[in-house]
Structure formats: structure tokens, C-alpha cells
Design a protein around this motif. Structure first.
Motif, mmCIF file in Angstrom:
data_model
loop_
_atom_site.group_PDB
_atom_site.id
_atom_site.type_symbol
_atom_site.label_atom_id
_atom_site.label_comp_id
_atom_site.label_asym_id
_atom_site.label_seq_id
_atom_site.Cartn_x
_atom_site.Cartn_y
_atom_site.Cartn_z
ATOM 1 N N ARG A 104 0.835 -1.194 0.000
ATOM 2 C CA ARG A 104 0.000 0.000 0.000
ATOM 3 C C ARG A 104 0.871 1.247 0.000
ATOM 4 O O ARG A 104 1.851 1.344 0.735
ATOM 5 C CB ARG A 104 -0.922 0.001 1.214
ATOM 6 C CG ARG A 104 -2.082 -0.969 1.101
ATOM 7 C CD ARG A 104 -3.160 -0.629 2.113
ATOM 8 N NE ARG A 104 -4.335 -1.461 1.938
ATOM 9 C CZ ARG A 104 -5.501 -1.232 2.533
ATOM 10 N NH1 ARG A 104 -5.625 -0.191 3.331
ATOM 11 N NH2 ARG A 104 -6.524 -2.027 2.329
ATOM 12 N N ASP B 41 0.105 4.161 1.147
ATOM 13 C CA ASP B 41 0.033 4.849 2.434
ATOM 14 C C ASP B 41 1.054 4.312 3.426
ATOM 15 O O ASP B 41 1.591 5.066 4.239
ATOM 16 C CB ASP B 41 -1.372 4.717 3.029
ATOM 17 C CG ASP B 41 -2.387 5.577 2.299
ATOM 18 O OD1 ASP B 41 -1.964 6.498 1.577
ATOM 19 O OD2 ASP B 41 -3.603 5.324 2.446
ATOM 20 N N ASP B 42 1.314 3.006 3.372
ATOM 21 C CA ASP B 42 2.304 2.412 4.280
ATOM 22 C C ASP B 42 3.729 2.703 3.807
ATOM 23 O O ASP B 42 4.589 3.086 4.599
ATOM 24 C CB ASP B 42 2.104 0.893 4.368
ATOM 25 C CG ASP B 42 0.810 0.526 5.069
ATOM 26 O OD1 ASP B 42 0.331 1.314 5.899
ATOM 27 O OD2 ASP B 42 0.273 -0.564 4.784
ATOM 28 N N GLN C 146 4.942 5.073 1.881
ATOM 29 C CA GLN C 146 5.407 6.454 1.887
ATOM 30 C C GLN C 146 5.810 6.929 3.283
ATOM 31 O O GLN C 146 6.403 7.999 3.419
ATOM 32 C CB GLN C 146 4.323 7.372 1.312
ATOM 33 C CG GLN C 146 3.081 7.497 2.157
ATOM 34 C CD GLN C 146 2.015 8.340 1.462
ATOM 35 O OE1 GLN C 146 2.158 8.724 0.307
ATOM 36 N NE2 GLN C 146 0.947 8.635 2.187
ATOM 37 N N LYS C 147 5.504 6.138 4.307
ATOM 38 C CA LYS C 147 5.996 6.456 5.644
ATOM 39 C C LYS C 147 7.477 6.111 5.781
ATOM 40 O O LYS C 147 8.139 6.571 6.711
ATOM 41 C CB LYS C 147 5.192 5.689 6.702
ATOM 42 C CG LYS C 147 3.723 6.077 6.751
ATOM 43 C CD LYS C 147 2.968 5.185 7.721
ATOM 44 C CE LYS C 147 1.472 5.515 7.703
ATOM 45 N NZ LYS C 147 0.699 4.593 8.590
ATOM 46 N N THR D 49 -4.773 1.705 -8.415
ATOM 47 C CA THR D 49 -5.862 1.550 -7.465
ATOM 48 C C THR D 49 -6.419 0.143 -7.581
ATOM 49 O O THR D 49 -6.928 -0.250 -8.634
ATOM 50 C CB THR D 49 -6.977 2.574 -7.729
ATOM 51 O OG1 THR D 49 -6.435 3.890 -7.585
ATOM 52 C CG2 THR D 49 -8.118 2.400 -6.728
ATOM 53 N N ALA E 126 -7.724 0.813 -2.905
ATOM 54 C CA ALA E 126 -6.489 1.187 -2.209
ATOM 55 C C ALA E 126 -5.382 1.424 -3.222
ATOM 56 O O ALA E 126 -5.242 0.676 -4.189
ATOM 57 C CB ALA E 126 -6.072 0.094 -1.225
ATOM 58 N N LYS E 127 -4.598 2.467 -3.021
ATOM 59 C CA LYS E 127 -3.471 2.747 -3.893
ATOM 60 C C LYS E 127 -2.298 1.857 -3.512
ATOM 61 O O LYS E 127 -1.936 1.769 -2.334
ATOM 62 C CB LYS E 127 -3.057 4.216 -3.788
ATOM 63 C CG LYS E 127 -4.084 5.186 -4.339
ATOM 64 C CD LYS E 127 -3.593 6.621 -4.197
ATOM 65 C CE LYS E 127 -4.641 7.606 -4.695
ATOM 66 N NZ LYS E 127 -4.194 9.007 -4.503
ATOM 67 N N GLU F 249 0.264 12.533 -6.319
ATOM 68 C CA GLU F 249 0.177 13.290 -5.089
ATOM 69 C C GLU F 249 1.580 13.608 -4.612
ATOM 70 O O GLU F 249 2.415 12.728 -4.448
ATOM 71 C CB GLU F 249 -0.561 12.478 -4.016
ATOM 72 C CG GLU F 249 -2.007 12.241 -4.346
ATOM 73 C CD GLU F 249 -2.727 11.520 -3.230
ATOM 74 O OE1 GLU F 249 -3.933 11.311 -3.352
ATOM 75 O OE2 GLU F 249 -2.068 11.169 -2.225
ATOM 76 N N ILE G 30 4.254 14.129 -2.067
ATOM 77 C CA ILE G 30 4.401 13.617 -0.713
ATOM 78 C C ILE G 30 5.313 14.529 0.078
ATOM 79 O O ILE G 30 6.442 14.804 -0.317
ATOM 80 C CB ILE G 30 4.977 12.188 -0.741
ATOM 81 C CG1 ILE G 30 4.036 11.303 -1.569
ATOM 82 C CG2 ILE G 30 5.131 11.633 0.651
ATOM 83 C CD1 ILE G 30 4.590 9.947 -1.833
#
Length: 228
Positions: free
Chosen positions: A71, A73-74, A76-77, A88, A92-93, A179, A181
Motif C-alpha cells: 500500500r 500509504d504504508d 510512503q511512511k 488503485t 487502495a493505492k 500526489e 508527498i
């Protein structure tokens, strides 16, 4: 000469560890496929191993069309994923972890991955995390401006069950807009914050410069001669 940071241990583990194979510690248990990467132990684990790693950073790994994805979202942390094409899947991206080489049978106008010639949608220039890492190390020899400080990374309860996402089970659509970041805001003081912002800006400028050169060479727009 001080060399820049190469691939961190957790990133090497994400590339080299085997996922979606049976866990040798839980052979008799059901759903024992190793679909989680423990970033602190740098190893792949199954859901039954989680109690032994409950205080570690855990990253869920999924499969899409026989390729491993995570994912966005995970991920990019942990690392800057800008310029990497996301997809997608099931709302979920996700981004692909490894390269997916594709032979280009003809040369034409279009956008292609910097490492494996896979056709991409503009403005993306990397088809996977691996392609971006190789690109950064080749051109700048320093991955540190792209890495992020992440002390905790936990799993959602609904992500613990291994699953194979096949083409018949879900529709995949290309993410149209990239997006931007932002750099991690976690720091011990304003001076560290300013330093990270400067480093992020430099890395972004460097990548944008290299990207513009690549796109310029690809498009080959003719230059008009001045009017006499």
C-alpha cells in the motif's frame, strides 16, 4: 570521499525475502503464508508470527497478478514514492516493489520507465519502487534524502489474512494524478526541520532535472529556426 547511503537493510529484505510461501514455524496452522515483512528483523513472517514481533515495524505485502505490491500509504511512511506510478486496487493505492521488465518492440512517443522500459502514464517515470531506487543511486549515489524516519508501523486487523488479488477479482485503474508527498515532520527541533526541508528540496530538484532531461530526449521536439 564519503559515500551516500545505499539500500537500508529493511529495503533489501523487502526485495530478497520470499513471500507467499509456507511458514516453517507454523506448518500445521491454517493460513500460514508469509505475507508480512518485519522491518526490524528484516525477515518475512506469517500472521501467526505476529505476537513475537508485536513491537516491531510490520509491513503488509500483497500480490497482484503474481507480483508483490504494498500500500502506498504504508510505503510512503518509509521512503519518498513520488514519480512512482501507483495503481488503485480494491479502492487502495498500491505500488509494485520490484521491476517488471518489458521489451519495447518499437520506439515511439510516450512515457517509459527509467529502468525497465515499461509504458507509463505521464508524469510518472518509475513503474516500481525498485526502479526508482536504482535511478536515484545511479544518478545521485545517495538515497538518504528520500528515506523517512518511521519508528512505528502497525498492521490493520483486516490486512492480516493473506490474499491473492487476481485479475478476475478486482479492477485495476491507473492513478491519474500524482500526489506530492511531503517530507516527514518528525524532528527534534526547528533546525532539523529546516535541514530536512532543504535536503528534500535538493533531492526533488535533482530528480526533476534528471527527469526533464530524460523526457526531453524521449520526445525529441524539433527546434524552429529563427525568422530571417
Amino acid at each position: 570521499m564519503i559515500m551516500g547511503i545505499q539500500r537500508p537493510a529493511w529495503l533489501e529484505a523487502l526485495y530478497t525475502q520470499k513471500f507467499f510461501v509456507g511458514c516453517s514455524y507454523h506448518e500445521s496452522a491454517k493460513k500460514n503464508e508469509k505475507n508480512i515483512c518485519c522491518l526490524d528483523c528484516c525477515t518475512s513472517i506469517c500472521p501467526h508470527c505476529i505476537p513475537s514481533h508485536r513491537f516491531h515495524r510490520l509491513l503488509q505485502v500483497r500480490r497482484y497478478v503474481y507480483h508483490e505490491v504494498v500500500r502506498l500509504d504504508d510505503l510512503q511512511k518509509l521512503i519518498d514514492c513520488s514519480s512512482v506510478q501507483a495503481y488503485t486496487i480494491n479502492s487502495a493505492k498500491v505500488v509494485f516493489i520490484k521491476k517488471r521488465p518489458q521489451n519495447r518492440h518499437f520506439k515511439g512517443a510516450g512515457n517509459y520507465c527509467t529502468s525497465c522500459n515499461r509504458s507509463l502514464q505521464e508524469p510518472y517515470i518509475h513503474c516500481s519502487l525498485g526502479c526508482k531506487v536504482d535511478f536515484v543511486l545511479k544518478h545521485f549515489n545517495d538515497l538518504s534524502p528520500y528515506l523517512r524516519r518511521c519508528n512505528t508501523l502497525t498492521l490493520s486487523p483486516d490486512l492480516l489474512i493473506p490474499q491473492e488479488m487476481g485479475e478476475e477479482e478486482t479492477q485495476s485503474t491507473i492513478v491519474n494524478s500524482e500526489e506530492r508527498i511531503s517530507w516527514s515532520s518528525a524532528s527534534s527541533g526547528s533546525q532539523n526541520n529546516q535541514s530536512r526541508i532543504v535536503r528534500k528540496k535538493r533531492s526533488s530538484d535533482n530528480e526533476d532535472m534528471a527527469t526533464s532531461c530524460i523526457i526531453s530526449r524521449r520526445k525529441g521536439i524539433p527546434q524552429r529556426s529563427p525568422l530571417s
